[in-house]
Enzyme design. Structure first.
Site, short mmCIF file in Angstrom:
data_model
loop_
_atom_site.label_atom_id
_atom_site.label_comp_id
_atom_site.label_asym_id
_atom_site.label_seq_id
_atom_site.Cartn_x
_atom_site.Cartn_y
_atom_site.Cartn_z
N ASP A 254 0.86 -1.17 0.00
CA ASP A 254 0.00 0.00 0.00
C ASP A 254 0.91 1.23 0.00
OD1 ASP A 254 -2.26 1.70 0.51
OD2 ASP A 254 -1.52 1.79 2.59
N ASP B 75 -0.03 5.24 0.86
CA ASP B 75 -0.18 6.24 1.93
C ASP B 75 -0.33 5.57 3.29
OD1 ASP B 75 -0.16 8.00 -0.19
OD2 ASP B 75 -2.36 8.09 -0.30
#
Ligand SMILES: [Zn+2]
Length: 433
Positions: free
Chosen positions: A249, A251
């Site tokens: 992932d 952020d």
């Protein structure tokens, strides 16, 4: 292209053999190349020889002993990196040909590169990959489809964020390219021939792949290549073989989560992210970013801005010797009815996590075994994505730290940050990091 003099390899060649005959684990570079080509059905080979070329002829002859057919063209004077191409047309058959330099070792799925070349109607396709030192490498500047827009020499001042995309020295070319090369003239492949094609608007593409392609023009590099070839590392990375990946992932996992991120100024790496990704790069897992970026659908920025943020990410990681093998992002969002929204992206899609579209696309592009891979993120949505795609899952305690409450899921592993998660994966799987 077997005409190189190889002054940096003199310690090995003693100026008695040409550079492509330098032994790597007991076998000349050129022989590694020819065997690899033959294994994949490429059996018509033309060797462009020059300095000490007779040593190459003596070793390979007409190729019969190596299961291939070899023809020779000879440079009477050095013609640069592309001048010898002018001699090829009478020897070439219809269709494209691979071009390899005599100091480049490779172990790649040739057919996969060929499919990319055909799909893009490319005239010249350059094998490209990210490396651990993009700041002092020549870079390819490409558009989102991989079309090469220009070359950026390492000697230029780089006051912009860049994609870590380095020309590896292995090409697939249409035979008509050779007809553009003047006879008996010194020509530089990149600066003159390919740059000329690009400025004419011809299709020159970068094929971006994590497979093993290595310039072995120095003694140190030859020693490293010996380890990589004999340990099976190079062969394992060939995309004919199933790969494993750590899906990351963005952020809150790689970079600090500052609400929504829609401009490059907001992007800052998490503290140990570069070190973590460096460890992944050494581990045999691919590092692949999969991120939802509904900022596009909400009208906060455009696709180009998201790509610019990703170039900043790659530049910052590259400064610390780390790279990602690919970045996938979902610009969509399903809920309509906000004032600033961009209706083109306000659609249900198959890529928005926890759907698995991005992981599936990566799996297809790189032949990844999802069940041997990991999804790592700071949100329950990331863990749900991993569950949906059939990967292992790891939560990081940076960003949302799994406290978003969206999905009731339990990760297999929890790390304080990405580095701790990567070390945990290494311990659990026994993979060498
Ligand atoms: Zn999407």
């Amino acid at each position: 292209m077997a005409g190189g003099k190889g002054t940096r390899l003199r310690e090995i060649t003693k100026d008695e053999i040409p550079k492509p005959m330098a032994p790597v684990a007991g076998k000349p570079i050129l022989e590694w190349q020819i065997e690899h080509l033959r294994e994949q059905g490429v059996t018509d080979i033309i060797l462009c020889i020059g300095h000490l070329g007779r040593k190459i002829r003596e070793h390979f002859g007409d190729g019969t002993g190596f299961g291939v057919r070899i023809q020779y063209v000879e440079e009477k004077t050095p013609l640069g990196t592309a001048g010898a191409l002018s001699m090829l047309p009478p020897l070439l058959e219809e269709g494209p040909f691979f071009l390899a330099f005599g100091d480049v070792l490779f172990d790649i799925d040739l057919e996969r590169m060929h499919r990319f070349h055909e799909k893009n109607n490319s005239l010249a396709t350059l094998f490209a990959h990210p490396n651990s030192h993009p700041f002092d490498s020549d870079l390819l500047i490409c558009d989102g489809e991989g079309r090469v827009l220009h070359f950026d020499s390492k000697h230029n001042t780089r006051d912009y964020w860049y994609h870590n995309c380095v020309n590896a020295g292995l090409y697939l070319m249409d035979r008509t390219v050779c007809e553009q090369v003047p006879k008996d003239t010194k020509v530089d492949l990149e600066k003159e021939l390919l740059s000329g094609l690009i400025s004419e608007g011809r299709a020159v593409f970068a094929y971006q792949s994590p497979e093993y392609v290595k310039d072995v023009g120095t003694v140190d590099r030859i020693r490293a290549a010996e380890r990589e070839l004999t340990s099976g590392y190079a062969a394992r990375r060939n995309l004919k073989n199933k790969q494993k990946a750590i899906f990351l992932d963005r952020d809150g996992t790689i970079n600090r989560k500052n609400d929504l991120i829609y401009s490059e100024e907001q992007f800052e790496l998490e503290q140990n992210a570069a070190e973590a990704i460096r460890e992944i790069n050494r581990s045999g897992y691919l590092a692949i970013v999969v991120t939802n970026q509904p900022v596009v659908a909400r009208g906060l920025c455009g696709i180009e801005d998201v790509e610019s943020i990703h170039r900043k990410m790659e530049t910052l990681l590259g400064r610390e010797g780390a790279f990602v093998d690919a970045v996938f992002f979902c610009p969509h969002h399903p809920d309509k009815g906000y004032p600033e929204e961009n209706p083109d992206y306000k659609i249900p899609c198959a890529c928005r996590k926890p759907k698995t579209g991005m992981l599936q696309a990566a799996a297809e592009r790189f032949n990844i075994d999802l069940s041997a891979s990991w999804m790592v993120g700071d949100g329950t949505m990331d863990i749900q994505t991993g569950v949906n795609a059939g990967t292992h899952t790891a939560l990081v305690l940076t960003g949302d730290a799994g406290k978003d409450g969206k999905y009731a899921v339990t990760p297999e592993l929890i790390g304080d940050d990405l580095l701790a998660a990567v070390k945990g994966i290494s311990r659990m799987t026994g993979s060498a990091i």
